[in-house]
Design an enzyme around this catalytic site. Structure first.
Site, short mmCIF file in Angstrom:
data_model
loop_
_atom_site.label_atom_id
_atom_site.label_comp_id
_atom_site.label_asym_id
_atom_site.label_seq_id
_atom_site.Cartn_x
_atom_site.Cartn_y
_atom_site.Cartn_z
N ARG A 139 0.88 -1.16 0.09
CA ARG A 139 0.12 -0.11 0.04
C ARG A 139 0.71 1.38 -0.11
O ARG A 139 1.79 1.22 0.86
CB ARG A 139 -0.93 0.09 1.40
CG ARG A 139 -1.72 1.01 1.33
CD ARG A 139 -2.43 1.44 2.69
NE ARG A 139 -2.02 2.27 3.39
CZ ARG A 139 -2.42 2.69 4.52
NH1 ARG A 139 -3.77 2.07 5.04
NH2 ARG A 139 -2.12 3.57 5.13
N TYR B 159 -3.01 12.00 7.16
CA TYR B 159 -3.36 10.54 7.85
C TYR B 159 -3.11 9.34 6.85
O TYR B 159 -3.35 9.59 5.84
CB TYR B 159 -4.91 10.64 8.04
CG TYR B 159 -5.63 9.66 8.92
CD1 TYR B 159 -5.37 9.43 10.38
CD2 TYR B 159 -6.03 8.49 8.43
CE1 TYR B 159 -5.68 8.66 11.18
CE2 TYR B 159 -6.47 7.11 9.16
CZ TYR B 159 -6.40 7.42 10.52
OH TYR B 159 -6.78 6.38 11.34
N ASP C 91 -5.04 3.97 0.05
CA ASP C 91 -6.14 4.32 0.92
C ASP C 91 -6.35 5.62 1.03
O ASP C 91 -5.61 6.45 1.28
CB ASP C 91 -5.72 4.03 2.39
CG ASP C 91 -6.57 3.76 3.46
OD1 ASP C 91 -7.98 4.08 3.11
OD2 ASP C 91 -6.68 3.10 4.48
N HIS D 76 -9.06 6.83 3.06
CA HIS D 76 -9.38 7.26 4.29
C HIS D 76 -10.66 7.91 4.17
O HIS D 76 -10.84 9.10 5.10
CB HIS D 76 -8.32 7.90 4.97
CG HIS D 76 -7.02 7.11 5.27
ND1 HIS D 76 -5.84 7.16 4.92
CD2 HIS D 76 -6.99 5.97 6.08
CE1 HIS D 76 -5.13 6.02 5.13
NE2 HIS D 76 -5.84 5.33 5.98
N GLU E 145 -9.00 2.18 -1.55
CA GLU E 145 -9.74 1.88 -0.25
C GLU E 145 -10.38 3.31 0.31
O GLU E 145 -10.01 4.20 0.20
CB GLU E 145 -8.87 1.45 0.59
CG GLU E 145 -9.10 1.03 2.09
CD GLU E 145 -8.10 0.52 3.08
OE1 GLU E 145 -6.97 0.07 2.60
OE2 GLU E 145 -8.01 0.64 4.15
N GLU F 83 -13.41 -1.09 6.84
CA GLU F 83 -12.60 -1.37 8.09
C GLU F 83 -13.41 -1.03 9.27
O GLU F 83 -13.30 -1.37 10.26
CB GLU F 83 -11.34 -0.75 8.04
CG GLU F 83 -11.33 0.61 7.81
CD GLU F 83 -9.77 1.22 7.77
OE1 GLU F 83 -9.07 0.60 6.85
OE2 GLU F 83 -9.64 2.15 8.52
N ARG G 243 -13.49 -5.10 3.56
CA ARG G 243 -12.52 -5.08 4.40
C ARG G 243 -12.96 -5.28 6.05
O ARG G 243 -12.12 -4.95 6.71
CB ARG G 243 -11.66 -3.92 4.31
CG ARG G 243 -10.90 -3.92 3.15
CD ARG G 243 -10.17 -2.62 2.79
NE ARG G 243 -9.39 -2.01 4.13
CZ ARG G 243 -8.53 -2.51 4.67
NH1 ARG G 243 -7.80 -3.56 4.33
NH2 ARG G 243 -7.83 -1.78 5.65
N GLU H 34 -4.37 -7.36 4.98
CA GLU H 34 -3.47 -6.50 5.53
C GLU H 34 -2.62 -6.99 6.52
O GLU H 34 -3.32 -7.64 7.50
CB GLU H 34 -4.14 -5.06 6.04
CG GLU H 34 -3.48 -4.06 6.41
CD GLU H 34 -4.29 -2.71 6.81
OE1 GLU H 34 -5.39 -2.83 7.15
OE2 GLU H 34 -3.71 -1.59 6.79
N TRP I 201 -16.23 13.44 6.44
CA TRP I 201 -16.01 12.14 6.61
C TRP I 201 -16.30 11.60 7.82
O TRP I 201 -16.45 12.34 8.84
CB TRP I 201 -14.92 11.56 6.18
CG TRP I 201 -13.56 12.12 7.24
CD1 TRP I 201 -13.07 13.14 7.43
CD2 TRP I 201 -12.53 11.07 7.82
NE1 TRP I 201 -12.08 12.94 8.47
CE2 TRP I 201 -11.92 11.68 8.51
CE3 TRP I 201 -12.71 9.51 7.73
CZ2 TRP I 201 -11.00 11.18 9.37
CZ3 TRP I 201 -11.53 8.99 8.54
CH2 TRP I 201 -10.81 9.85 9.49
O1 KDG Z 1 -7.40 2.67 14.07
C1 KDG Z 1 -7.48 2.92 12.88
C2 KDG Z 1 -6.37 2.34 11.75
O2 KDG Z 1 -6.77 0.99 12.05
C3 KDG Z 1 -6.90 2.82 10.43
O3 KDG Z 1 -6.57 4.03 10.09
C4 KDG Z 1 -5.88 1.99 9.65
O4 KDG Z 1 -7.07 2.78 7.42
C5 KDG Z 1 -6.23 1.90 8.07
C6 KDG Z 1 -5.70 0.84 7.31
O5 KDG Z 1 -6.07 0.68 6.14
O6 KDG Z 1 -4.88 0.04 7.98
MG MG Z 2 -7.81 2.05 5.97
#
Ligand code: KDG
Ligand code: MG
Length: 402
Positions: free
Chosen positions: A147, A159, A210, A212, A236, A262, A283, A339, A402
């Protein structure tokens, strides 16, 4: 056989982990991860104050019935705290069932569908050259999938671009930090990042990214179309997923594969996404989506709709969750990728485990049960430390949507 004890262990060997340990009248023990990053003590209380007393005297073999009892019996369904608590009970009961049967849990789930579990790790860097060096490190370790995340020029922090290498810890102690966000700048840098990765590493490596949850559907569609020529393995969390039908708009504008889930805790968070084939990878994880029992249900629904698995496996999911995830990953027909962000040495010592990494794959433990334990004496040496995930604001100071 009856459950005679259920206790919650909170420990912080580098980061907070909540673990449920169940003991039976025959002296068999099982453990389950109950860690919810930034809200750990809410789950610890849910278990301690509301669930553990109900477990005493129950038959540990009745996994499905216990799941339904805790889910339906609470009256208040779903939600991350409830579903993480149920997941911990469910995982511990699967661990016990495996130990009683003398079999690793994956054998109880139908046995192996593959030889190993393909994993990906995070290559992070403030700049693109830094990311490329991190990708090289993973390639040298034998990874087939990486990733990639880089800093956005002009923003103080991004982030997902962790300070640590090989670990991933976005939570910080005391109050949450606040970062700013610019979609325009982000959309400029990501295609450059993908171009540089493909230029140096070619097209055999799976490259993931990702988002986010930081884009709108039309912005995500635009990013996907810009990245298509670089063959991303997945994009993602392109948008927040409360509005499942919003993913239709993304699909209309890009053929880039989409992964999401997630933060999901129930099959109802992804039912439409899966049924309408709006995503390619789901996920959801053992710890946050109701344990092995419920995640298997989600994966089976996904299998009917050409959706593959891609479970969350950041550092805040304990080795207990990772062990459980691997038993599912090795067994289900529609596995995609897992992951895998490593844990610190201190965490590995508190949670001795039998799974291991070799040549791009993780391999579940062959021990009966999940093949993971908790060293309670060592755990007691690491008291809980309050920690929060960061908050994100737009350049004008408003909270990001978000
Ligand atoms: O607790 C939040 C994290 O696990 C997250 O930010 C991780 O986005 C994440 C990922 O894809 O691992
Ligand atoms: Mg993630």
């Amino acid at each position: 056989m009856k459950i005679t004890d259920a206790k919650v262990i909170v420990t912080s060997p580098g980061r907070n982990f909540v673990t449920l340990k169940i003991t039976t009248s025959d002296g068999v023990t099982g453990i389950g991860d109950a860690t919810l990053n930034g809200r750990e003590l809410a789950v610890a209380s849910y278990l301690r104050d509301h669930v553990c007393p109900l477990l005493i005297g129950r038959d540990p073999a009745r996994i499905e019935d216990t799941w339904q009892y805790l889910y339906r019996g609470a009256y208040w369904r779903r939600g991350p705290v409830t579903m993480t608590a149920i997941a911990a009970v469910d995982t511990a009961l699967w661990d016990i069932k495996g130990k009683v049967a003398g079999l690793p849990v994956y054998q109880l789930l139908g046995g192996r569908s593959r030889d190993g579990v393909t994993v990906y790790g995070h290559a992070n860097g403030e700049t693109i050259p830094e990311v490329l060096d991190e990708v090289a490190r993973y390639v040298d370790l034998g990874y087939r999938a990486v990733r990639v995340q880089c800093g956005v020029p002009g923003l103080d922090a991004t982030y997902g671009v962790g300070k640590d290498k090989m670990f991933y810890e976005p939570a910080e102690t005391n109050r949450p930090s606040e970062a700013t966000w610019s979609t325009e700048r982000y959309l400029r840098v990501v295609p450059e990042l993908f171009a540089a990765v493909r230029d140096r590493f070619g097209y055999d490596l799976h490259v993931l990214h990702d988002i986010h949850h930081r884009l709108t559907p039309i912005e995500a569609g635009r990013l996907g179309s810009m990245l298509e020529e670089y063959a991303p393995f997945w994009l993602e969390d392109p948008v927040p997923a409360e509005l499942q039908e919003g993913f239709r708009l993304i699909r209309q504008h890009t053929r880039a594969p989409i992964a999401v889930g997630e933060v999901f805790n129930s099959i109802w968070d992804c039912e439409q996404l899966i049924r309408e084939q709006l995503i390619d990878y789901i996920r959801a994880t053992v710890v946050h989506a109701g344990g092995i029992t419920h995640l298997r249900r989600i994966f089976d629904l996904a299998a009917l709709h050409h959706v593959r698995t891609g479970s969350h496996g950041a550092t805040d999911l304990s080795p207990v969750c990772m062990s459980a995830a691997l038993h599912l990953d090795i067994a289900v027909p529609n596995f995609g990728i897992q992951e895998y962000m490593r844990h610190t040495e201190a965490t590995d010592e508190v949670f001795p485990h039998g799974y291991h990494y070799a040549d791009g794959y993780l391999h579940p433990s062959e021990e009966p049960g999940l093949g993971v334990d908790i060293d309670e004496k060592l755990a007691a040496r690491y008291p809980y430390e309050p920690a929060y995930l960061p908050v994100n604001r737009l350049m004008d100071g408003s909270m990001h949507h978000w």
